[in-house]
Design a protein around this motif. Structure first.
Motif, PDB file in Angstrom:
ATOM      1  N   PHE A 159       5.796 -11.193   0.883  1.00 61.40           N
ATOM      2  CA  PHE A 159       5.957  -9.849   0.765  1.00 61.40           C
ATOM      3  C   PHE A 159       4.831  -9.086   0.815  1.00 61.40           C
ATOM      4  N   ALA A 160       4.816  -8.199   1.913  1.00 63.32           N
ATOM      5  CA  ALA A 160       3.488  -7.573   2.343  1.00 63.32           C
ATOM      6  C   ALA A 160       3.595  -5.999   2.149  1.00 63.32           C
ATOM      7  N   THR A 162       1.085  -4.090  -0.152  1.00 65.44           N
ATOM      8  CA  THR A 162       0.015  -3.462  -0.684  1.00 65.44           C
ATOM      9  C   THR A 162      -1.006  -3.746   0.456  1.00 65.44           C
ATOM     10  N   ARG A 199      -3.257  -6.661   1.320  1.00 61.14           N
ATOM     11  CA  ARG A 199      -4.095  -6.937   0.282  1.00 61.14           C
ATOM     12  C   ARG A 199      -3.392  -7.508  -0.901  1.00 61.14           C
ATOM     13  N   THR A 202       0.878 -12.494  -2.400  1.00 60.84           N
ATOM     14  CA  THR A 202       1.183 -13.685  -2.810  1.00 60.84           C
ATOM     15  C   THR A 202       1.826 -14.481  -1.799  1.00 60.84           C
ATOM     16  N   LEU A 485      -1.722  -9.364 -15.381  1.00 64.52           N
ATOM     17  CA  LEU A 485      -1.159  -9.129 -13.764  1.00 64.52           C
ATOM     18  C   LEU A 485       0.109  -8.840 -13.807  1.00 64.52           C
ATOM     19  N   THR A 488       0.500  -5.495 -13.822  1.00 62.64           N
ATOM     20  CA  THR A 488      -0.039  -4.798 -12.695  1.00 62.64           C
ATOM     21  C   THR A 488       0.694  -4.765 -11.278  1.00 62.64           C
ATOM     22  N   TYR A 489       1.267  -6.021 -10.954  1.00 63.54           N
ATOM     23  CA  TYR A 489       1.742  -6.214  -9.858  1.00 63.54           C
ATOM     24  C   TYR A 489       3.263  -5.614  -9.831  1.00 63.54           C
ATOM     25  N   GLU A 493       1.628  -0.068 -14.645  1.00 60.53           N
ATOM     26  CA  GLU A 493       2.246   0.951 -15.649  1.00 60.53           C
ATOM     27  C   GLU A 493       2.618   2.148 -15.253  1.00 60.53           C
ATOM     28  N   ALA A 494       2.017   2.715 -14.533  1.00 60.15           N
ATOM     29  CA  ALA A 494       1.861   4.311 -14.227  1.00 60.15           C
ATOM     30  C   ALA A 494       3.365   4.390 -13.382  1.00 60.15           C
TER      31      ALA A 494
HETATM   32  C1  LIG Z   1      -2.541 -11.383  -7.864  1.00 63.26           C
HETATM   33  C2  LIG Z   1      -2.094 -10.304  -7.205  1.00 63.26           C
HETATM   34  C3  LIG Z   1      -0.758 -10.628  -6.704  1.00 63.26           C
HETATM   35  C4  LIG Z   1      -0.039  -9.525  -5.710  1.00 63.26           C
HETATM   36  N1  LIG Z   1       0.947 -10.006  -4.939  1.00 63.26           N
HETATM   37  C5  LIG Z   1       1.234  -8.897  -4.123  1.00 63.26           C
HETATM   38  C6  LIG Z   1       2.283  -9.344  -3.145  1.00 63.26           C
HETATM   39  O1  LIG Z   1       2.861 -10.422  -3.097  1.00 63.26           O
HETATM   40  N2  LIG Z   1       2.768  -8.464  -2.014  1.00 63.26           N
HETATM   41  C7  LIG Z   1       2.178  -6.944  -2.161  1.00 63.26           C
HETATM   42  O2  LIG Z   1       2.656  -6.131  -1.544  1.00 63.26           O
HETATM   43  N3  LIG Z   1       1.055  -6.650  -3.410  1.00 63.26           N
HETATM   44  C8  LIG Z   1       0.892  -7.755  -4.203  1.00 63.26           C
HETATM   45  N4  LIG Z   1      -0.096  -7.117  -5.078  1.00 63.26           N
HETATM   46  C9  LIG Z   1      -0.595  -6.064  -5.265  1.00 63.26           C
HETATM   47  C10 LIG Z   1      -0.193  -5.202  -6.508  1.00 63.26           C
HETATM   48  O3  LIG Z   1       0.961  -4.816  -6.365  1.00 63.26           O
HETATM   49  C11 LIG Z   1      -1.007  -4.051  -6.684  1.00 63.26           C
HETATM   50  O4  LIG Z   1      -2.217  -4.260  -7.065  1.00 63.26           O
HETATM   51  C12 LIG Z   1      -0.468  -2.918  -7.739  1.00 63.26           C
HETATM   52  O5  LIG Z   1       0.718  -2.459  -7.206  1.00 63.26           O
HETATM   53  C13 LIG Z   1      -1.621  -1.976  -8.043  1.00 63.26           C
HETATM   54  O6  LIG Z   1      -1.849  -1.191  -6.967  1.00 63.26           O
HETATM   55  P1  LIG Z   1      -3.374  -1.038  -6.879  1.00 63.26           P
HETATM   56  O7  LIG Z   1      -4.066  -2.304  -6.994  1.00 63.26           O
HETATM   57  O8  LIG Z   1      -3.675  -0.347  -5.618  1.00 63.26           O
HETATM   58  O9  LIG Z   1      -3.949  -0.092  -8.076  1.00 63.26           O
HETATM   59  P2  LIG Z   1      -4.187   1.471  -8.060  1.00 63.26           P
HETATM   60  O10 LIG Z   1      -3.160   2.281  -7.361  1.00 63.26           O
HETATM   61  O11 LIG Z   1      -5.859   1.895  -7.565  1.00 63.26           O
HETATM   62  O12 LIG Z   1      -3.860   1.726  -9.367  1.00 63.26           O
HETATM   63  C14 LIG Z   1      -5.283   1.460 -10.348  1.00 63.26           C
HETATM   64  C15 LIG Z   1      -4.909   2.436 -11.734  1.00 63.26           C
HETATM   65  O13 LIG Z   1      -4.583   3.823 -11.635  1.00 63.26           O
HETATM   66  C16 LIG Z   1      -3.416   4.123 -11.962  1.00 63.26           C
HETATM   67  N5  LIG Z   1      -2.464   5.154 -11.225  1.00 63.26           N
HETATM   68  C17 LIG Z   1      -2.250   4.912  -9.717  1.00 63.26           C
HETATM   69  N6  LIG Z   1      -1.747   5.992  -9.464  1.00 63.26           N
HETATM   70  C18 LIG Z   1      -1.575   6.551 -10.484  1.00 63.26           C
HETATM   71  C19 LIG Z   1      -0.625   7.774 -10.515  1.00 63.26           C
HETATM   72  N7  LIG Z   1       0.242   8.537  -9.821  1.00 63.26           N
HETATM   73  N8  LIG Z   1      -0.566   8.272 -11.783  1.00 63.26           N
HETATM   74  C20 LIG Z   1      -1.063   7.876 -12.810  1.00 63.26           C
HETATM   75  N9  LIG Z   1      -1.583   6.702 -12.949  1.00 63.26           N
HETATM   76  C21 LIG Z   1      -1.852   5.990 -11.498  1.00 63.26           C
HETATM   77  C22 LIG Z   1      -2.471   2.767 -12.156  1.00 63.26           C
HETATM   78  O14 LIG Z   1      -1.520   2.756 -13.021  1.00 63.26           O
HETATM   79  C23 LIG Z   1      -3.705   1.652 -12.453  1.00 63.26           C
HETATM   80  O15 LIG Z   1      -3.842   1.816 -13.685  1.00 63.26           O
HETATM   81  C24 LIG Z   1      -0.633  -8.490  -5.836  1.00 63.26           C
HETATM   82  C25 LIG Z   1      -1.762  -8.160  -6.625  1.00 63.26           C
HETATM   83  C26 LIG Z   1      -2.317  -9.200  -7.212  1.00 63.26           C
HETATM   84  C27 LIG Z   1      -3.690  -8.795  -8.201  1.00 63.26           C
END
Ligand SMILES: Cc1cc2nc3c(=O)[nH]c(=O)nc-3n(C[C@H](O)[C@H](O)[C@H](O)COP(=O)(O)OP(=O)(O)OC[C@H]3O[C@@H](n4cnc5c(N)ncnc54)[C@H](O)[C@@H]3O)c2cc1C
Length: 737
Positions: A159-160, A162, A199, A202, A485, A488-489, A493-494
């Protein structure tokens, strides 16, 4: 129950087994789910545990051994759990509870294994939720494991959503992935050019298909959509380099690049053509919303599993800690009890256990709720379609009447004849369950994974140095990191807090919350030992605070409860999650108490088990109440300006000269006057005169009551701790270290 001592009550002799869990989590009548639990457990404690023990987590690469794990899932029926019987599955109907139970079992040993299993379902979910019937049948049949006699390999998906920074992450609206018309011959289906970089995706090392979110960059395609990409499509299907993760190494993650030509029939949910423009039936946001609201629940349950899985290894470690030392002879307290002689070690384990129970209860309640909601949602769609209403604002308007009826239903007495009529209305039922699900799903994801991760650290700390080694039984250190994780994923939390900010304030949810508060009081009358009364008082305080904050402003006149004011809304969302988890935990113990006697296995030692689990409820309710009280007090008082020693704020202070005069008519007043100004203007060394708290005295009354409601909570914890020090555990963990 609340005041009894251990000597007067039955004590739990063994750890709660399957029969107890099946009743608590309400699948005692579902043989299909019981079988799934057993099969998933077999893979988890066999194949998966061996992979972890042999160091497969030490590489980012997708290895043959990790690939073997997927085949073990197929053989055990874990893969087929997502499919309908006609698609190659064995569970008919909604599968939220099924997938949650399976994820729980896998995460009991390793979160990455659970994720590897869930990720294929996540890839299929956009198709399952919003796809055309043809897409659903095609991809789910391909993804089903081979039937006996078949040799084909099942398709795996990714599922893509990010994308590389600065695009999609938390903010799913900012898409850089593009879709354009590649070719469109007269009278034929258009072909699309899809360019998407992912990015952290999985399953990417081996995915045969990908469901990708993209935005139109062509005036001939409207808006955004989710599109299905296949590895054999014309163009580039580059899986990218593996992500150097610190967590979940048994799943595959990477940053792929896709530049592919696909037919327009790959748009999830189909499309229409109007005036030469392709209009997807669902934009990417609509697809993703319906996916995540279900798939986030099993993620929350993964962390719950880890917390409960930590109990047995910690008990074993604590008891055996001093065995073999010269001064620790068999039979001595030091030998038999080890660190469990010490109250703090026991109390901390009780806290971890109670959190795990609450998290599991909350998550499984959410999973069951979606199983109830799924058919209601289909019914709602059919009814509205018949009335010519489809999605968006029109649907919200059409459901307004049902919302009012739902609120009315919640206010009716049990004996009211109108109840039956409203209860039989599928739209009323939908609105009720939908409002609840909109809160329970983000609450599960937020609280279970966020607070759960903090509590996993506690579990690790109870194992001393061993906790942060690869040898730690139960892989607790790895589980702690992995939990982060899970927090996060699928939206960190936000995202969950942002959703709660809106959904917890819905009229229908708040009407239900009021009913739940009353229910907790009634439960307290029959089961005071569960802490239900404490919880009811905390729920009352939370609701009072929400209502106050909805109207209140800060000293500059700005509204406090506002989407942009996360300091207020997010904190209140956090407080609510504590309460919801505690409520679900209590309800599950009541279910066990009322149904356990009917089960030959669960009925054995039932009284002791119910006593212990009630004590955990009480412990957790006290914690939840404390958190809610702390957060609410900070919000109610924290946004008023503290009085200062400046002239205009002196009104509440006494002058030293006045006090002398008052003393004549009110002897003793000097002793209680705290904010006294000396003739030279000097004052006590503190921030200012104490705030008079005018207008918020009702809050203080409620908070005061809540504080006294904590009576008995520590007695319950003492009793739970004593049980933890005596409960029997197996000689060795049933999976390797
Ligand atoms: C091992 C792994 C597997 C994953 N698998 C998938 C997958 O299969 N498919 C896919 O699509 N994605 C996948 N992801 C991506 C994952 O869903 C994202 O990393 C996650 O949703 C967070 O996005 P970000 O990394 O851009 O964090 P950011 O958006 O940069 O967030 C960083 C911090 O800022 C805070 N923040 C951001 N926006 C706000 C806001 N509006 N208000 C307050 N705080 C805020 C967040 O809570 C967090 O604490 C995966 C990630 C990992 C690490």
């Amino acid at each position: 129950m609340g005041t009894a001592t251990l000597s007067e009550t039955k004590s739990m002799l063994t750890l709660p087994g399957d029969a107890v869990r099946q009743i608590q989590w309400r699948f005692a009548d579902r043989f299909d789910l019981q079988m799934l639990v057993q099969s998933a457990r077999g893979v988890a404690r066999g194949t998966v545990a061996r992979l972890v023990a042999s160091g497969e987590r030490n590489t980012h690469d997708w290895t043959p051994a990790k690939a073997e794990m997927l085949q073990a899932f197929d053989r055990a029926g874990v893969t087929a759990a997502f499919m309908e019987p006609e698609e190659g599955g064995f569970i008919a109907g909604p599968k939220n509870l099924a997938l949650s139970l399976s994820a729980f079992e896998l995460a009991w040993v390793d979160g990455g294994a659970a994720t590897a299993s869930l990720a294929s379902f996540l890839a299929l979910s956009p198709i399952h939720e919003r796809g055309t019937q043809q897409q659903v049948t095609h991809y789910k049949t391909l993804a089903a494991p081979p039937q006996p006699g078949e040799t084909r390999a099942p398709w795996r998906g990714a599922f893509a959503l990010t994308e590389p920074i600065p695009y999609v992450g938390v903010d799913t609206g900012m898409l850089s992935g593009k879709v354009a018309i590649a070719q469109w011959k007269d009278g034929e289906e258009p072909w699309l050019q899809v360019d998407k970089r992912g990015r952290f995706i999985t399953n990417i090392a081996f995915a045969n298909f990908v469901t990708a979110a993209v935005n139109s960059c062509d005036p001939r395609i409207k808006g955004s959509c989710v599109v299905i990409l296949e590895e054999g499509d014309e163009g580039t299907f580059d899986r990218g380099t593996p992500t150097k993760k610190l967590v979940h190494q048994l799943s595959s993650t990477g940053d792929p690049i896709f530049s592919l030509k696909v037919p327009a029939s790959r748009i999830v949910g189909g499309y229409t053509v109007k005036d030469g423009v392709v209009i997807p039936n669902f934009n990417h946001g609509e697809v993703i919303e319906s996916v995540f609201r279900r798939t986030r629940v099993p993620v929350g349950l993964m962390t719950a599993a880890k917390l409960i899985s930590a109990v047995e290894p910690v008990i074993r470690y604590q008891r055996q800690r001093f065995r073999g030392a010269e001064g620790s002879k068999p039979g001595s307290i030091r030998y038999e009890q080890g660190i469990q002689q010490r109250e703090d070690a026991l109390h901390r384990l009780v806290d971890i256990w109670a959190t795990g129970e609450a998290a599991a209860s909350l998550g499984f309640a959410a999973a069951r709720l979606f199983d109830t909601l799924d058919p209601l949602e289909k019914q709602k769609n059919a009814i509205l379609a018949e009335r010519g209403v489809q999605g968006g604002r029109a649907e919200l308007r059409a459901l307004k009447e049902s919302e009012l009826q739902a609120i009315e239903l919640l206010s009716l007495k049990e004996s009211d004849p109108r109840r039956a009529e409203l209860e039989a209305d599928p739209l009323v039922q939908f609105v009720l369950k939908d409002a609840e699900a909109n809160v329970l799903c983000p609450a599960t994801k937020l609280w279970n994974t966020g607070h759960g991760t903090n509590m996993m650290r506690e579990a690790v700390s109870l194992m001393g140095g061993y906790g942060i080694t690869e040898d730690c039984p139960g892989f607790l250190g790895a589980k702690w990191m992995d939990s982060q994780l899970e927090a996060t994923y699928e939206g960190p939390e936000a995202v969950q807090r942002r959703q709660l900010t809106v959904t917890m304030n819905s009229d229908v949810f708040l009407a239900q919350f009021r009913v739940w508060t009353g229910d907790m009081r009634r439960i307290a009358a029959t089961n005071p030992g569960t802490g239900a009364c404490t919880l009811a008082s905390a729920m009352h305080l939370w609701l009072w605070t929400l209502k106050y904050l909805l109207k209140a402003t800060d000293p500059s006149g700005s509204k406090l409860y506002h989407g942009q004011r996360q300091g207020v809304t997010f904190a209140l969302a956090d407080a609510l999650c504590w309460l919801l988890a505690s409520r679900c935990q209590i309800l599950d113990v009541l279910e066990l108490e009322s149904q356990g006697g009917n089960d030959p296995v669960a009925s054995e030692g039932l009284e002791g088990t119910v006593q212990f689990l009630s004590d955990l409820c009480h412990t957790q309710a006290a914690q939840a109440a404390g958190e809610a009280s702390r957060i609410c007090a900070e919000l109610v008082f924290g946004y008023t300006r503290h009085p200062s020693w400046q002239d205009e704020d002196h009104k509440g202070c006494f002058l030293a000269s006045e006090l002398e005069a008052y003393e004549e008519t009110m002897p003793g007043i000097t002793a209680i006057a705290v904010d006294v100004l000396a003739p030279d203007g000097s004052h006590p060394l503190k921030a200012g005169p104490c705030a008079s708290c005018s207008g918020n005295s009702e809050f203080l009354r409620l908070q005061n009551k809540l504080t006294t409601c904590l009576s008995g909570a520590r007695l319950a914890k003492d009793r739970a701790a004593e049980t933890v020090s005596r409960v029997m555990i197996p000689e060795a963990l049933d999976y390797p270290a």
